[in-house]
Design a protein around this motif. Structure first.
Motif, PDB file in Angstrom:
ATOM      1  N   ALA A  11     -83.882  58.810  19.324  1.00 17.91           N
ATOM      2  CA  ALA A  11     -83.172  57.358  19.056  1.00 17.91           C
ATOM      3  C   ALA A  11     -84.060  56.448  18.495  1.00 17.91           C
ATOM      4  CB  ALA A  11     -82.230  56.997  20.376  1.00 17.91           C
ATOM      5  N   ARG A  12     -83.822  55.573  17.644  1.00 19.00           N
ATOM      6  CA  ARG A  12     -84.717  54.705  17.465  1.00 19.00           C
ATOM      7  C   ARG A  12     -84.725  53.279  18.194  1.00 19.00           C
ATOM      8  NH1 ARG A  12     -84.581  53.701  10.795  1.00 19.00           N
ATOM      9  NH2 ARG A  12     -82.492  52.610  11.547  1.00 19.00           N
ATOM     10  N   LYS A  37     -78.912  53.497  12.738  1.00 19.35           N
ATOM     11  CA  LYS A  37     -78.606  53.497  14.256  1.00 19.35           C
ATOM     12  C   LYS A  37     -77.105  54.082  14.404  1.00 19.35           C
ATOM     13  CE  LYS A  37     -78.645  50.760  18.370  1.00 19.35           C
ATOM     14  NZ  LYS A  37     -79.270  49.644  18.937  1.00 19.35           N
ATOM     15  N   LEU A 109     -76.668  53.116  22.714  1.00 11.71           N
ATOM     16  CA  LEU A 109     -76.387  53.843  21.407  1.00 11.71           C
ATOM     17  C   LEU A 109     -75.318  54.641  21.658  1.00 11.71           C
ATOM     18  CD1 LEU A 109     -77.725  55.131  18.806  1.00 11.71           C
ATOM     19  CD2 LEU A 109     -78.777  56.695  20.260  1.00 11.71           C
TER      20      LEU A 109
END
Length: 246
Positions: A11-12, A37, A109
């Motif tokens: 994940a960013r 995202k 997320l």
């Protein structure tokens, strides 16, 4: 034991701390491939009714009876399933401050229901109650649950190793001399992953052998220069007979 390669999704993050935490658990690579995202969230996030049903079964420690109000009348359709549903187990006490940061970012997320605190829910409890819930819903004809079960990936952040935790610790060495330096504690090995099973694909090229070691027992694995060699390591309920002296 046998080898199976696990796929990890990253994940960013917008902060240095959370990026470091993601990288520590192998979760930073998606910043290299430009995945948005929101797009990533759609790939990972399971439908709410399944998330809530699984959480309820885990909380009650019972997957035999799922309340009707948590399920969709007639069941979900296959198109509702995400491409890569995932659940993650995080030890908030590991990695200094990075554990809590990573947990918070992943919950943002993927939702609270798909990110588990290892101090509250153990992987075997998820399998016994959460995964069993998903399988029960799928068995009753819910096509979305069937697809989610088939695609589901379970990931853990690195946790402190114990001899009875059922995990394989996977380390890499640069060369044969690297192992000697590690044994004398001059340098450390590269910690690649923790897994219940692992599968390596080895490609020889100019190399004829790969030097491997498991539980302190080294061996030289022959490799074919033209074809891939696969080595699988996994736990089995019985010991293999190596030498028969009879």
């Amino acid at each position: 034991m046998d080898a199976t390669t696990e796929k990890f999704v990253a994940a960013r993050s917008s902060t240095v701390d959370s990026t470091a935490a993601m990288r520590g658990c192998g979760l930073a690579n998606l910043t290299w491939v430009g995945v948005d995202k929101e797009e990533l969230r759609q790939r990972l996030l399971m439908p709410e009714y399944l998330r809530l049903a699984m959480r309820d079964c885990i909380k009650r420690k019972d997957a035999t009876a799922i309340p009707d109000h948590l399920l969709l009348p007639g069941g979900g359709v296959a198109d509702m399933a995400p491409l890569a549903p995932m659940v993650v187990f995080i030890n908030p006490k590991s990695g200094g401050r990075h554990g809590p940061v990573l947990k918070e970012r992943l919950q943002q997320l993927m939702s609270d229901e798909q990110v588990f605190d290892l101090t509250e829910v153990k992987p075997h409890e998820f399998v016994r109650y959460g995964l069993a819930c998903l399988e029960k819903v799928a068995a009753e004809g819910d096509e979305c649950a069937k697809e989610c079960r088939a695609r589901l990936r379970i990931m853990r952040g690195f946790v402190e190793a114990h001899s009875d935790d059922g995990l394989i610790e996977i380390f890499a060495f640069k060369h044969g001399w690297h192992a000697s330096f590690v044994m004398t504690e001059l340098i450390s090995a590269k910690h690649i992953a923790q897994a219940a099973a692992v599968r390596f694909e080895l490609r020889g090229g100019d190399w004829k052998d790969a030097f491997l070691q498991m539980d302190g027992e080294p061996w030289k694995q022959p490799m074919n220069p033209e074809y891939s060699t696969f080595v699988e390591i996994k736990k089995v309920p019985f010991q293999s007979l190596m030498i028969n002296g009879a």
